[in-house]
Structure formats: C-alpha cells, structure tokens
Design a protein around this motif. Structure first.
Motif, mmCIF file in Angstrom:
data_model
loop_
_atom_site.group_PDB
_atom_site.id
_atom_site.type_symbol
_atom_site.label_atom_id
_atom_site.label_comp_id
_atom_site.label_asym_id
_atom_site.label_seq_id
_atom_site.Cartn_x
_atom_site.Cartn_y
_atom_site.Cartn_z
ATOM 1 N N SER A 1 0.838 -1.197 0.000
ATOM 2 C CA SER A 1 0.000 0.000 0.000
ATOM 3 C C SER A 1 0.875 1.251 0.000
ATOM 4 O O SER A 1 2.090 1.185 0.163
ATOM 5 C CB SER A 1 -0.919 0.015 1.226
ATOM 6 O OG SER A 1 -0.253 0.596 2.322
ATOM 7 N N PHE A 2 0.226 2.357 -0.154
ATOM 8 C CA PHE A 2 0.909 3.652 -0.145
ATOM 9 C C PHE A 2 1.777 3.799 1.103
ATOM 10 O O PHE A 2 2.838 4.414 1.073
ATOM 11 C CB PHE A 2 -0.151 4.747 -0.191
ATOM 12 C CG PHE A 2 0.420 6.131 -0.242
ATOM 13 C CD1 PHE A 2 0.725 6.728 -1.451
ATOM 14 C CD2 PHE A 2 0.659 6.828 0.927
ATOM 15 C CE1 PHE A 2 1.253 8.001 -1.495
ATOM 16 C CE2 PHE A 2 1.190 8.104 0.896
ATOM 17 C CZ PHE A 2 1.490 8.699 -0.314
ATOM 18 N N PHE A 3 1.298 3.217 2.192
ATOM 19 C CA PHE A 3 1.980 3.416 3.462
ATOM 20 C C PHE A 3 3.222 2.543 3.640
ATOM 21 O O PHE A 3 3.932 2.655 4.620
ATOM 22 C CB PHE A 3 0.991 3.220 4.620
ATOM 23 C CG PHE A 3 -0.174 4.159 4.491
ATOM 24 C CD1 PHE A 3 -0.032 5.501 4.802
ATOM 25 C CD2 PHE A 3 -1.392 3.723 3.986
ATOM 26 C CE1 PHE A 3 -1.090 6.381 4.632
ATOM 27 C CE2 PHE A 3 -2.446 4.592 3.822
ATOM 28 C CZ PHE A 3 -2.305 5.932 4.148
ATOM 29 N N ILE B 1 -2.308 0.041 -8.958
ATOM 30 C CA ILE B 1 -1.998 0.808 -7.744
ATOM 31 C C ILE B 1 -0.848 0.143 -6.981
ATOM 32 O O ILE B 1 0.111 0.790 -6.566
ATOM 33 C CB ILE B 1 -3.253 0.921 -6.841
ATOM 34 C CG1 ILE B 1 -4.305 1.784 -7.523
ATOM 35 C CG2 ILE B 1 -2.889 1.495 -5.478
ATOM 36 C CD1 ILE B 1 -5.665 1.751 -6.833
ATOM 37 N N GLN C 1 2.422 0.633 -8.900
ATOM 38 C CA GLN C 1 2.935 2.005 -8.814
ATOM 39 C C GLN C 1 3.478 2.308 -7.425
ATOM 40 O O GLN C 1 4.464 3.044 -7.301
ATOM 41 C CB GLN C 1 1.833 3.013 -9.171
ATOM 42 C CG GLN C 1 1.510 3.078 -10.659
ATOM 43 C CD GLN C 1 2.613 3.745 -11.480
ATOM 44 O OE1 GLN C 1 3.706 3.971 -11.003
ATOM 45 N NE2 GLN C 1 2.305 4.051 -12.730
ATOM 46 N N ASN C 2 2.861 1.760 -6.401
ATOM 47 C CA ASN C 2 3.385 1.963 -5.051
ATOM 48 C C ASN C 2 4.783 1.354 -4.923
ATOM 49 O O ASN C 2 5.694 1.971 -4.373
ATOM 50 C CB ASN C 2 2.447 1.355 -4.010
ATOM 51 C CG ASN C 2 1.179 2.169 -3.834
ATOM 52 O OD1 ASN C 2 1.131 3.344 -4.206
ATOM 53 N ND2 ASN C 2 0.143 1.557 -3.292
ATOM 54 N N GLU D 1 -6.257 0.531 3.564
ATOM 55 C CA GLU D 1 -6.442 0.234 2.144
ATOM 56 C C GLU D 1 -7.268 1.337 1.474
ATOM 57 O O GLU D 1 -6.965 1.768 0.362
ATOM 58 C CB GLU D 1 -7.141 -1.129 2.008
ATOM 59 C CG GLU D 1 -7.387 -1.600 0.590
ATOM 60 C CD GLU D 1 -6.106 -1.851 -0.195
ATOM 61 O OE1 GLU D 1 -5.019 -1.910 0.415
ATOM 62 O OE2 GLU D 1 -6.197 -1.962 -1.427
ATOM 63 N N SER E 1 -5.016 4.256 1.042
ATOM 64 C CA SER E 1 -4.041 3.976 -0.012
ATOM 65 C C SER E 1 -4.687 4.156 -1.388
ATOM 66 O O SER E 1 -4.077 4.682 -2.319
ATOM 67 C CB SER E 1 -3.508 2.551 0.156
ATOM 68 O OG SER E 1 -2.491 2.278 -0.765
ATOM 69 N N LEU F 1 -5.312 7.831 -2.199
ATOM 70 C CA LEU F 1 -4.045 8.428 -2.620
ATOM 71 C C LEU F 1 -3.686 8.013 -4.043
ATOM 72 O O LEU F 1 -3.192 8.813 -4.827
ATOM 73 C CB LEU F 1 -2.935 8.017 -1.647
ATOM 74 C CG LEU F 1 -2.983 8.758 -0.307
ATOM 75 C CD1 LEU F 1 -2.178 8.019 0.748
ATOM 76 C CD2 LEU F 1 -2.466 10.186 -0.470
ATOM 77 N N ALA F 2 -3.940 6.770 -4.363
ATOM 78 C CA ALA F 2 -3.614 6.285 -5.712
ATOM 79 C C ALA F 2 -4.420 7.034 -6.764
ATOM 80 O O ALA F 2 -3.882 7.475 -7.780
ATOM 81 C CB ALA F 2 -3.863 4.789 -5.809
ATOM 82 N N HIS G 1 -2.368 9.268 -9.525
ATOM 83 C CA HIS G 1 -2.097 8.701 -10.848
ATOM 84 C C HIS G 1 -3.172 9.104 -11.859
ATOM 85 O O HIS G 1 -4.240 8.506 -11.900
ATOM 86 C CB HIS G 1 -2.001 7.187 -10.774
ATOM 87 C CG HIS G 1 -0.952 6.698 -9.822
ATOM 88 N ND1 HIS G 1 0.379 6.994 -9.978
ATOM 89 C CD2 HIS G 1 -1.030 5.957 -8.688
ATOM 90 C CE1 HIS G 1 1.065 6.452 -9.002
ATOM 91 N NE2 HIS G 1 0.240 5.820 -8.192
ATOM 92 N N LEU H 1 -4.752 6.345 -14.015
ATOM 93 C CA LEU H 1 -5.745 5.533 -13.303
ATOM 94 C C LEU H 1 -7.095 6.236 -13.320
ATOM 95 O O LEU H 1 -8.130 5.639 -13.624
ATOM 96 C CB LEU H 1 -5.272 5.304 -11.866
ATOM 97 C CG LEU H 1 -6.236 4.559 -10.939
ATOM 98 C CD1 LEU H 1 -6.468 3.136 -11.430
ATOM 99 C CD2 LEU H 1 -5.691 4.527 -9.509
#
Lengths: 400, 439
Positions: free
Chosen positions: A20-22, A378, A381-382, B391, B394, B397-398, B402, B405
């Motif tokens: 995840s982003f984190f 996603i 890309q992370n 999640e 996340s 943010l994605a 992007h 996307l």
C-alpha cells in the motif's frame, strides 16, 4: 516427412505482495514470497513433476523418437532453485536425455524489446548464460515473451546469432498461408521462422476438457488422425503451449496425462511422421516463403496483439514508468537494484492491469492475483515509487 | 399488463434512493407498455407524472367496508408479532430523516391534529391523514396505509401487485386478499442494512411475513438476496435479482463547469449513519492527510452520527481540511460532484447504492465497499473492505496521484453507465410478471 514439434513454455512470475501507499519508503521487499512459493510448489506437484516424469518415460519408451522443447524463464528457474530444487533437477535430467531442446528468451519474461534494444539484449544474454550455467546448453532457437514478434525482432534476433525464431501463426499474418511450413522472416537471410498451429495447439491447451466442445472427449487416436491429415500439405506441425497445460490448466482428472502418454505411439504409427525440436525442424526444412510481419503479433487473447499488456492508460503508464528508470538504475551499478528492476519488468505485472473485461477478461482473471486491474496498477505504482526512492544517489551508496 | 404498485415516496417528494429507483423502474416499465397505478401515502399537489397514475392514499375516502378491512389488518398484524405497540414505536425506523427533521414534522403534525380531525369529520366519508414521512408513529401509518390499500385494489383494475420495501408489504398483501392478483415484493433494503445488529423486531417480522406471503421476491442485488436467504429464511428459488440502474434525467451534464477548489477533493455523500460507514471515511481521511496535505475532504449529508463525526474531526485536528456541508439538494449535489476528484462510499451494508453511479455520471472516479450491491455491477470502481481504512486511504491516494488511473476509471465508467439501463431492469421485471401470470 512431417515433423511434430512440441514446445512448452515454463514460466512463473514473481508476484508482488500487497504494497500500500503506506509501505512506500519503509519496506524495500516487494515480492510475495509465500504466495510465490505456494503457487510454485502446487504447480510443481500438479504439473512439472508428473509431466516431467511422463516426458521422461515417453523419451525412454520411444528410444529417442519422442522429442520436445522447453523455454524456461529466468524467474521460474530462480523460483525452482529457491522453492523446489528437485523439480529443477528433474528438468535437468530431461535435458540430459539429449531429446530435449532448450530455447532462449528474455530472462525476465519481459516486454523489453518494445522499449529498449539494449535492455532486451542484456536480458537475452542473461538467459543464455543461465541456460549454460544450469543445463550446460547454449540455445540456438529464440522465442520472445508470449510469442511477441515482428520483422524488427526477427532481424535483431538474427544479428544475435540465433538460427530459429518462433511466432504465433495468427490468421492476420498468415492470410492464406499454412503455418505448417518453415518460413523466413522478411528482413532476414539466415534466420528461420516456425509458426504455431494455433488450432491444433489450442485443442490441447484450451479445449481438451471442455465438455461443450464437439470433439470432447478427445482421444489420442482422433488427435493423431488430425495430425496425420496434414500429410502432403505441410512439413511441420508446431504445437506450442504452456507446460501448465498438463495438470494445471487441464486437470489430471481430465485425462490429459493419459492422453499424452499414448499420443506419441499413435502419431508414430504413420511412417512419414516424426517428432522434432524447433532446431531440428529448421535444420531439416528450407523456408517455403518469406513472411512479412511489420506489426506485432503475440499468442495472447483473441486479438493476438499487444493489447493484453499494452492496451490501456494503466499499462502504458506503468510500462513507461519502469522503462524510464533504465539509465538511473544502470547508473547505480548496484546488482541487487538492477535485478529488482528487471523483475519489475516481467510482463505478468502488466497483464494483470488489462481491462478487456468482456472478451478475454475471464482468462485474465484466472491468472490474476488481484481482484481488479486497478488494484494491480496501484500496487505496482506503489512498489515503483519505493523503488525509485532507492535510486537516489545517497540511498544506494548507503546500501553498499 | 396493469400493475398496481405500492411505494412510500415518489419524485419530486423524495428523501432517499427508493423514490429515485421507483421512478426509473416505473418509467421503463411504462415504455414496455405496462399501465401502472403507483400508490403513495400522501399526495399534496396534483399528479403530473406522465408515465403513470400517481395516487395518494390521503385522497381516498375510506368507506365502511374498508374500515372493516382496517380492523382485520390490525388484528392480522397483532397475530403476526404479538408485540407491536401501534402507538409508541420509536425512532430507529427512520432510515432517511434526520432528528431535526423529525422534530419539526412531529410539531407540524401536533399543531394540525385538531384541524385535521375537524376536517375529516366534516367530509362525507373519512379521510386518512397519511403524512408519508418516516417518524415515530410510522407503524400506525403502515397499518392504516395497508388497510386503505384494500379499497384501492378493488377500484383499480390490475394483473399484478408490486410492493416496494417493508413499508408497503402489508398493503400489498391486503391488496392481494381483495383482488387475488399475484404479489411481487421488491426489496431495496432490509432491516439488517438499516440497523446493523440492533434489528427492530417488529420491522423484521413484517419484512419476513411480507416475503413469505409474496408470490415472488425481487432483490436489488445478490448481496441483498443472500441476506434474505440467510437472515429471513426465504428460499433462493423465490428471489429474482434485478439490479438498479441510473436515472440520468436527475443529473443533466453541463460540460463548461469551472471548478472552484484548486486542491484535490474527496467526497462522501449520503446519510451520516452507521449503515454508510462515515467513521471509516474519517479515519481514512486522517491517513491521507498525513501523507499529503493538498487534499480536502467533504462529508455531505446528515444523520445521527454527524455529531460524533464532527467531534472526531476536531479531536484529530483536521477541521481545516475536512468539511461538513449538511444535507444537500438538487443543484448543490451536482455542484459538489463537480468539485470532487474521487467519491467514496464506505458503506457497511448497502443493498444497492445508486450514488456511485451518479458520481460516475459526473466523471468522478469512485471507491466503494465490497459489501454493496453496486459492487456486483461495477468494474470501473475500486473496491475495498469498509473496515480496511489503510487500504481505503491507499486507494484514495492512488486515484489522486495517478492521472492514468483516474482517466481509465472515468472512461470505463462511462461505458459501464451506458450498460446500466432501467430498460434492462424492466425486461427482467416483465419476465417476473409474465412468469407469475402463467403460473
């Protein structure tokens, strides 16, 4: 004489973990080791080990008359070494019979040819070195990832010294021609081109266990009679498919192993038929014509083009992002980083991002560890964002 | 076919998705040649809906015969649960109204009580006051509504009776007692969706009784069908799934809109109640804002959890970035969609969930919870477990980070919206009708 030419693709991708982003900036390990291990071990148990045993038996029973070819990617060889060494040994034992040809491809099962010639050559060289190191073999036949092919690729591969190249016998490029002959790529003078007979290949790879198929259940006799029907109208029948056809795509219960156990005998009943590997077919036949393939073909989906990996915004963006890093990655000179970067090029990562839901979505879903192509994008890309942060000069010098 | 349909609300007087769905479905059914009489509790202004006859129960004089029916119905309901207190059922029944709106409505009714009574006695027959709102005296209204339904069934010719949600199920049953026409019960939401674990037994009993009595049940999603099978013991064979669609006329598309917010905007739009998962949205917002601060969060809507959400935002010291708009209407809804970069529906339980489709209509990418019916029909949405706030953050943010996307989701979303037509739903409902007629 008609050659029956089996080539089996052996590949497993390094699936990424849920990232995840984190995780970015905090976690530099990207692969889902548990999933990769469990899938590899399952496939080894259901497919590689019993299928290798079967091939070995057939080679022994037919005293060299049964011959096959494999292409093993670098990623699957790495996984076998790590998670199932006995399976790797069983492949080695098969190669040692002398009845098995090994093909070259990009080490990472990548789309490098589409983005960087230099990177493409490097990955092919790495694969070639791997084949020599692990199996003591230097391949002379080349197949690009997913049978992606065009004139430019053929020319490049010829320059690299290969004698044979494989491609999909897609209707679009064959037109009225038959895939059952040896061809020469338009721009080449030495390289020979063998084309997949997709109908007869897919009868085994996709239709074998389909109860709604008019030819279900398929017997070795029936299938051999289809092959024999080519007599007089072709010189080679190229049956190219995933090795996982045995036991994984077609379950053991479908009878695929029993079918294969009896097939060589049925084929060899015809005095004009023999099994040959791609290099042997090429050596025994001369090109019947030149084949001009300016646009890319592949063996994927109904379109048989690049859209399974490079057909939407997500895929294009992710591909550009990873290949844009080339000079920065190489500049680090850090082998670990280069290895990770190449692993991120494996075509499967982009296949998971495919959004062709309505036509081939099902098969994409089957092979997909993600529940949606967006999730695949996603996650990728992370991972890429974290990887890129590692390329900053201070971070990799620290690492050394 | 001639359809006698019972609902609780109909545009323009709506408080939630049920009225919108009824409008979309009935218009598509009318296009298929069905003649629909749509009965709502209360009709203030004359009906000017061209595609059907809209009838308010408040307009119907009650004759002595149906008065008897009313008693009959009351007895039936008592037999059904044995415990229903017709006067003092309290507020958890109010899926759509806010507390403040309740109180206002209650005061209004109180004020008018004598006036209404006088008026009723003055008239030839006896006019029921059907407020049509969900409030503390809802159960009484349901029963009165059910009893009057009988008299309507005897006057309006029909081949099929079609009742939407528990509020009208008893009316549907009563209509069938009178005419003998087959009864379709259409479930848009269940008590489990509305209340989570604190299920109101009286409502549950009515829902279950209604579905057991029905000749056919329609559920708005497989998710809802599963609830009906698991929690109500209804046979899966009796339940047809007909997904909702988009009613485009509610959202005309102007392309020249100029955004006012330069920062990224993440939107929650819906009732601020347990069912909608607003607390997960708040927690995800905190995580997103820890990662980048050029984002604003908007919570549009009202509901009993609003005060708690505001307190939580203050506690997290996010008030500068997190905005509450209160309940929005018409053009305000359109405006907030147009100001948004991503729409989030973190519902704990959502039988269908039409608002993500509306967001997509404004080219806003959507993130929806897996526990929603709409997740069954949308590919171009990101899906999360409502409880997984990491999640969710996340993914927010994605989408914000992007552009490819976002573009991919919008382009595919537009294609998917085209396929989600009420006409498709109408074909499926027509099949249900036909099967009942031929039974």
């Amino acid at each position: 004489m008609v050659h029956v030419c089996f080539y089996f693709q052996v590949h497993q991708p390094n699936r990424l973990k849920k990232y995840s982003f984190f995780h970015i900036g905090r976690d530099h390990f990207y692969e889902d080791d548990n999933k990769n291990r469990s899938i590899l071990q399952r496939v080894a148990e259901r497919c590689y080990l019993p299928a290798n045993q079967l091939m070995r038996d057939l080679i022994e029973r037919h005293q060299g008359a049964f011959r096959i070819a494999f292409s093993l990617t670098g990623t699957v060889v790495e996984q076998l070494k790590k998670f199932s060494p006995i399976t790797l040994d069983s492949f080695k034992a098969l190669v040692d019979t002398g009845c098995v040809e090994l093909l070259d491809e990009t080490y990472n099962h990548s789309l490098a040819f589409l983005f960087s010639r230099e990177e493409f050559r490097e990955q092919v060289a790495a694969h070639r070195a791997l084949m020599r190191r692990e199996f003591g073999i230097t391949p002379t036949t080349f197949r690009n990832t997913e049978l992606i092919y065009n004139n430019d690729l053929a020319l490049e591969v010829e320059k690299m010294g290969y004698q044979v190249i494989l491609a999909e016998g897609a209707d679009r490029i064959m037109d009225w021609r038959s895939p059952n002959y040896c061809y020469q790529p338009q721009p080449c003078t030495e390289l020979k081109l063998l084309l997949k007979n997709y109908k007869l290949s897919d009868d085994l790879a996709f239709r074998f266990s389909n109860r709604n198929w008019e030819s279900y259940p398929l017997s070795p006799e029936k299938y051999a009679s289809w092959l024999h029907a080519v007599s007089g109208a072709g010189e080679t029948i190229n049956l190219f498919m995933d090795y996982e056809t045995f036991g994984e795509h077609q379950w053991r219960e479908s009878g695929i192993f029993d079918f294969m156990a009896q097939l060589p005998e049925q084929v060899l009943r015809h005095p004009d038929f023999r099994f040959s590997t791609p290099a042997e077919v090429a050596a025994a036949t001369s090109p019947t014509a030149r084949l001009d393939v300016p646009d890319f073909v592949s063996w994927a989906d109904q379109e048989r083009d690049l859209t399974a990996w490079k057909g939407n915004h997500l895929q294009n963006d992710a591909l550009e992002a990873v290949y844009q890093m080339q000079s920065d990655v190489m500049a680090t000179g850090n082998e670990e980083l280069i290895h990770t970067w190449r692993s991120l090029q494996t075509s499967d990562h982009f296949y998971y991002m495919c959004t062709k839901w309505f036509s081939d979505g099902d098969v994409h879903k089957y092979f997909n560890p993600y529940s949606s192509p967006y999730d695949a994008y996603i996650n990728y890309q992370n991972v890429l964002a974290d990887f890129e942060s590692q390329l900053l000069p201070q971070s990799h010098t620290q690492k050394k | 076919m001639k359809i006698l349909m019972y609902g609780w609300e109909f545009p323009p007087h709506i408080s939630g998705g049920l009225g919108v769905a009824c409008f979309g479905l009935t218009r598509a059914l009318a296009d298929k040649g069905h003649q629909i009489t749509f009965v709502v509790p209360r009709l203030e202004s004359p009906d000017n809906t061209p595609h059907l006859d809209l009838v308010g129960v408040n307009q119907f004089p009650l004759n002595p015969a149906s008065d008897e029916q009313a008693h009959f119905i009351s007895r039936q309901i008592e037999a059904l649960s044995g415990t229903i207190d017709t006067e003092t059922i309290s507020s958890p029944l109010s899926p759509y109204l806010t507390k403040e709106q309740y109180l206002l409505e209650l005061q209004r009714l109180e004020a008018r009580r004598d006036e209404i009574r006088a008026q009723q006695e003055d008239e030839n027959g006896f006019m029921l006051d059907m407020s049509g709102d969900y409030g503390p005296n809802l159960m009484t209204e349901i029963m009165r509504y059910a009893s009057v339904a009988g008299s309507i069934a005897s006057r309006v010719p029909h081949d099929i009776i079609h009742a939407h949600d528990w509020l009208t199920m008893l009316a549907g049953i009563e209509a069938r007692n009178i005419s003998g026409a087959p009864l379709v019960v259409h479930v848009h939401a269940t008590e489990f969706d509305r209340s989570g674990v604190q299920v109101n037994q009286a409502i549950y009993d009515i829902e279950r009784h209604g579905m057991e009595q029905a000749d056919q049940v329609i559920a708005v999603s497989h998710y809802t069908k599963e609830t009906l099978v698991r929690h109500y013991g209804i046979s899966p064979d009796k339940i047809a799934v007909v997904h909702n669609a988009v009613t485009r006329e509610f959202a005309p598309h102007a392309t020249d809109y100029q955004r006012q917010t330069r920062e990224k905007v993440v939107l929650f739009l819906g009732r601020i109640t347990f069912q909608k998962g607003p607390d997960y949205f708040v927690e995800a917002a905190a995580r997103v804002l820890a990662a980048r601060d050029d984002v604003r969060f908007v919570m549009a809507g009202s509901g009993d959890m609003a005060p708690r959400m505001i307190e939580r935002i203050a506690e997290l010291k996010l008030g500068r970035k997190f905005h509450f708009t209160g309940f929005l209407r018409g053009s305000e809804v359109e405006k907030i969609f147009r100001e948004s970069d991503v729409y989030v529906m973190p519902s704990v339980s959502e039988p269908f969930g039409i608002s993500p489709l509306e967001a997509m209509h404004y080219d806003v990418p959507v993130i929806i919870s897996k526990t929603s019916g709409v997740a069954e029909v949308l590919h171009s949405a990101l899906k999360v477990d409502f409880w997984d706030v990491d999640e969710l953050a996340s993914k927010i943010l994605a989408v914000l980070s992007h552009e490819p996307l976002r573009r991919e989701m919008i382009e595919h979303g537009a294609e998917e919206l085209k396929a989600l037509q009420w006409s498709t739903a109408a074909i499926q409902v027509t099949d249900v009708y036909a099967a009942l007629k031929n039974r």
